[in-house]
Design a protein around this motif. Sequence first.
Motif, PDB file in Angstrom:
ATOM      1  N   LEU A 112      64.324  31.044 -18.421  1.00 21.27           N
ATOM      2  CA  LEU A 112      65.281  31.928 -17.751  1.00 21.27           C
ATOM      3  C   LEU A 112      66.660  31.288 -17.566  1.00 21.27           C
ATOM      4  CD1 LEU A 112      63.077  33.773 -15.142  1.00 21.27           C
ATOM      5  CD2 LEU A 112      64.351  34.761 -17.013  1.00 21.27           C
ATOM      6  N   GLY A 113      66.871  30.141 -18.190  1.00 23.02           N
ATOM      7  CA  GLY A 113      68.181  29.485 -18.070  1.00 23.02           C
ATOM      8  C   GLY A 113      68.452  29.018 -16.654  1.00 23.02           C
ATOM      9  N   GLY A 141      67.386  21.260 -28.700  1.00 27.87           N
ATOM     10  CA  GLY A 141      67.041  22.054 -29.877  1.00 27.87           C
ATOM     11  C   GLY A 141      65.976  23.079 -29.546  1.00 27.87           C
ATOM     12  N   GLY A 142      65.663  23.908 -30.528  1.00 26.90           N
ATOM     13  CA  GLY A 142      64.595  24.896 -30.355  1.00 26.90           C
ATOM     14  C   GLY A 142      65.123  26.288 -30.069  1.00 26.90           C
ATOM     15  N   VAL A 170      65.470  38.129 -29.708  1.00 31.72           N
ATOM     16  CA  VAL A 170      66.753  37.521 -29.322  1.00 31.72           C
ATOM     17  C   VAL A 170      66.491  36.108 -28.809  1.00 31.72           C
ATOM     18  CG1 VAL A 170      68.701  37.677 -27.706  1.00 31.72           C
ATOM     19  CG2 VAL A 170      67.729  39.755 -28.719  1.00 31.72           C
ATOM     20  N   ASP A 171      67.309  35.155 -29.260  1.00 31.49           N
ATOM     21  CA  ASP A 171      67.164  33.780 -28.787  1.00 31.49           C
ATOM     22  C   ASP A 171      67.887  33.645 -27.440  1.00 31.49           C
ATOM     23  OD1 ASP A 171      66.950  31.122 -28.336  1.00 31.49           O
ATOM     24  OD2 ASP A 171      67.830  30.475 -30.233  1.00 31.49           O
ATOM     25  N   LEU A 172      67.120  33.490 -26.379  1.00 29.86           N
ATOM     26  CA  LEU A 172      67.715  33.435 -25.032  1.00 29.86           C
ATOM     27  C   LEU A 172      68.645  32.231 -24.876  1.00 29.86           C
ATOM     28  CD1 LEU A 172      64.673  34.415 -22.751  1.00 29.86           C
ATOM     29  CD2 LEU A 172      66.373  35.890 -23.817  1.00 29.86           C
ATOM     30  N   LEU A 173      68.407  31.195 -25.669  1.00 29.95           N
ATOM     31  CA  LEU A 173      69.263  30.005 -25.559  1.00 29.95           C
ATOM     32  C   LEU A 173      70.685  30.281 -26.072  1.00 29.95           C
ATOM     33  CD1 LEU A 173      66.866  27.122 -26.672  1.00 29.95           C
ATOM     34  CD2 LEU A 173      67.489  27.826 -24.362  1.00 29.95           C
ATOM     35  N   GLU A 174      70.825  31.354 -26.854  1.00 28.72           N
ATOM     36  CA  GLU A 174      72.144  31.690 -27.402  1.00 28.72           C
ATOM     37  C   GLU A 174      72.961  32.543 -26.431  1.00 28.72           C
ATOM     38  OE1 GLU A 174      73.313  30.979 -30.649  1.00 28.72           O
ATOM     39  OE2 GLU A 174      71.599  29.622 -30.765  1.00 28.72           O
ATOM     40  N   THR A 180      75.339  37.185 -19.472  1.00 27.91           N
ATOM     41  CA  THR A 180      74.415  38.105 -20.153  1.00 27.91           C
ATOM     42  C   THR A 180      72.994  37.888 -19.637  1.00 27.91           C
ATOM     43  OG1 THR A 180      75.791  37.785 -22.099  1.00 27.91           O
ATOM     44  CG2 THR A 180      73.738  38.974 -22.426  1.00 27.91           C
ATOM     45  N   LEU A 181      72.627  36.621 -19.470  1.00 25.33           N
ATOM     46  CA  LEU A 181      71.287  36.338 -18.941  1.00 25.33           C
ATOM     47  C   LEU A 181      71.111  36.996 -17.571  1.00 25.33           C
ATOM     48  CD1 LEU A 181      70.587  32.550 -19.619  1.00 25.33           C
ATOM     49  CD2 LEU A 181      69.140  34.449 -20.308  1.00 25.33           C
TER      50      LEU A 181
END
Length: 304
Positions: free
Chosen positions: A35-36, A46-47, A54-58, A63-64
């Motif tokens: 959840l950041g 990485g990862g 959707v890649d939540l890390l991006e 937005t999160l």
Amino acid sequence: MKALDNVSLTVKKGEIHGLIGETGCGKSVTSLTTLGLLDNNAIIRGGNILYKGVDLLELKEKTLRKEVRGNEISMIFQNPSTSLNPVYTAGEQIRESIVLYQSNDKEEAQRLVLDELDRVKLPDPEDVYEKYPHELSGGMMQRIMIAMMLACNSNLLIADEPTTALDVSIQAQFLKVLEELKEKENLSILYITHDMAVISEICDVVTVMYGGQIAETANVHDIFNNPRHPYTKGLIHSVPGVKLNIEEFETIPGTVPRLINPPSGCRFHPRCEYAQKICKEKKPSLEHIDKDHFVACYFWEEVK
Ligand code: SF4
């Protein structure tokens, strides 16, 4: 310090996925990363964390916050009394979620709050609506947290040790509510715990973590009837009553490693009864040993 290393797991739609391990093995860091919510000094090297493709890390923090936390993925923590606002009633706190995510019509929001309280099996919703957190039991507060999550229409619930502060009978009621939500509403749940008994009761799939890595993943039947990692076996044998044919329950010797300076090779080797020379020298990779069964151990075939 590497808190997580090569952790990979999938929570399918309508599935309760248990994430288990002793304190300090990386369970909560895994959920907070999703959840950041990691501290500012944490670095993700990485990862991917894929949710609906959707890649939540991006995603940016804004937005999160606006599109993921709450309305797609919700989280409940160990102690609900520190998550609920003490100066608002239970009903007011659920209504806030409804106004944000469902309806800002005052009367409809009020009715929807009562529906949510009913959905989580709280008796006398009108009465509970008016109660402040300090007037509710731990189990009731945890159900208020779930009602808030349902009010957001989340699809994935991350429950981080949600029953640790509850007594056993209240815990059973709470688990029943989660199971019903999974069955009736196809809710997906990542259930984090150190309690094997809870895992055996409600999970479909189980991932066992140790030292920031995955030790074993399988469906719940295989985890309990055919554990192949010595750590999984140790966790099962250390809980009385999970396996009825165990006459004496055992303990796992030693303690979890400090990840600032983890053991070489397999991180479990200082505590492992099966350890051999290679275990100290080289990290075992996660091996696919059966349909949905993965294990990171050189000697998994010898584990009985
Ligand atoms: Fe034990 Fe070696 Fe397997 Fe690690 S790889 S769990 S030390 S037998």
